[in-house]
Design an enzyme around this catalytic site. Structure first.
Site, PDB file in Angstrom:
ATOM      1  N   HIS A  32       0.854  -1.189   0.000  1.00  0.00           N
ATOM      2  CA  HIS A  32       0.000   0.000   0.000  1.00  0.00           C
ATOM      3  C   HIS A  32       0.890   1.238   0.000  1.00  0.00           C
ATOM      4  O   HIS A  32       2.056   1.186   0.408  1.00  0.00           O
ATOM      5  CB  HIS A  32      -0.903   0.014   1.229  1.00  0.00           C
ATOM      6  CG  HIS A  32      -1.960  -1.035   1.199  1.00  0.00           C
ATOM      7  ND1 HIS A  32      -3.037  -1.012   2.056  1.00  0.00           N
ATOM      8  CD2 HIS A  32      -2.129  -2.147   0.426  1.00  0.00           C
ATOM      9  CE1 HIS A  32      -3.819  -2.043   1.816  1.00  0.00           C
ATOM     10  NE2 HIS A  32      -3.280  -2.760   0.830  1.00  0.00           N
ATOM     11  N   GLU A  66       1.069   3.882   1.845  1.00  0.00           N
ATOM     12  CA  GLU A  66       1.637   4.276   3.136  1.00  0.00           C
ATOM     13  C   GLU A  66       2.820   3.386   3.507  1.00  0.00           C
ATOM     14  O   GLU A  66       3.834   3.867   4.011  1.00  0.00           O
ATOM     15  CB  GLU A  66       0.568   4.204   4.242  1.00  0.00           C
ATOM     16  CG  GLU A  66      -0.596   5.141   4.035  1.00  0.00           C
ATOM     17  CD  GLU A  66      -1.764   4.533   3.260  1.00  0.00           C
ATOM     18  OE1 GLU A  66      -2.885   5.040   3.426  1.00  0.00           O
ATOM     19  OE2 GLU A  66      -1.562   3.560   2.496  1.00  0.00           O
ATOM     20  N   CYS A  98      -5.891   2.022   5.819  1.00  0.00           N
ATOM     21  CA  CYS A  98      -6.489   0.749   6.199  1.00  0.00           C
ATOM     22  C   CYS A  98      -5.877   0.317   7.533  1.00  0.00           C
ATOM     23  O   CYS A  98      -4.899   0.917   8.001  1.00  0.00           O
ATOM     24  CB  CYS A  98      -6.226  -0.300   5.114  1.00  0.00           C
ATOM     25  SG  CYS A  98      -4.517  -0.896   5.084  1.00  0.00           S
ATOM     26  N   CYS A 137      -2.026  -0.223   7.310  1.00  0.00           N
ATOM     27  CA  CYS A 137      -1.251   1.010   7.181  1.00  0.00           C
ATOM     28  C   CYS A 137      -1.317   1.847   8.456  1.00  0.00           C
ATOM     29  O   CYS A 137      -0.328   2.472   8.842  1.00  0.00           O
ATOM     30  CB  CYS A 137      -1.734   1.814   5.979  1.00  0.00           C
ATOM     31  SG  CYS A 137      -1.414   0.958   4.421  1.00  0.00           S
TER      32      CYS A 137
END
Length: 152
Positions: free
Chosen positions: A52, A54, A82, A85
């Site tokens: 992801h 991040e 999420c 993250c």
């Protein structure tokens, strides 16, 4: 538009247009307002569900700074993090996160973070977890503690 959020959105757009991941981008900024790292979602490029935006930005910042501790840093991300993250940000000691779109906005186009939040809240099981061989495995912690290793 905030200049850091603008860069996060540019990273998201790049990931989307290059088809390397979802439309998610992130930027990490130090206490002086200097950009330390940025990243876009790379899940599709790397065939890795942990890539992801991040996470990519956190990994890049840690590599660049030579540390796992990002205390004093701020994360700007194009969408609400999420659970993975969010947890990575907490582990990295990031204390402030600015986000654009919400997890509800992401869910409306098909992303599925809410089932993980439901699992954490005990509302719905996303997977089965089973404790196994605890006594043997905790011996590793005893060894770690005896060697006076770093706790982070």
């Amino acid at each position: 538009m905030n200049k850091y959020m603008e860069l996060a959105c540019a990273e998201a757009r790049k990931s989307m247009l290059e088809n390397i991941g979802g439309a998610f981008g992130a930027v990490i900024v130090d206490a002086n307002g200097e950009i330390v790292s940025s990243g876009g979602n790379m899940v599709l490029l790397k065939n890795d569900p942990t890539q992801h935006a991040e996470i990519v930005a956190i990994q890049e910042a840690c590599k660049k700074l030579g540390t796992y501790d990002l205390s004093g840093m701020t994360l700007y991300t194009s969408c609400e993090p999420c659970p993975m993250c969010l947890s990575a940000s907490i582990w990295a000691n990031i204390k402030t996160i600015y986000y654009g779109a919400t997890r509800i906005d992401a869910e409306e186009i098909g992303f599925r973070d809410n089932f993980i939040y439901d699992h954490i809240k005990g509302k719905k099981n996303a997977l089965e977890t089973i404790n196994l061989d605890r006594e043997e495995c905790t011996k590793l912690f005893d060894e770690y503690k005896k060697q006076n290793k770093t706790i982070y």
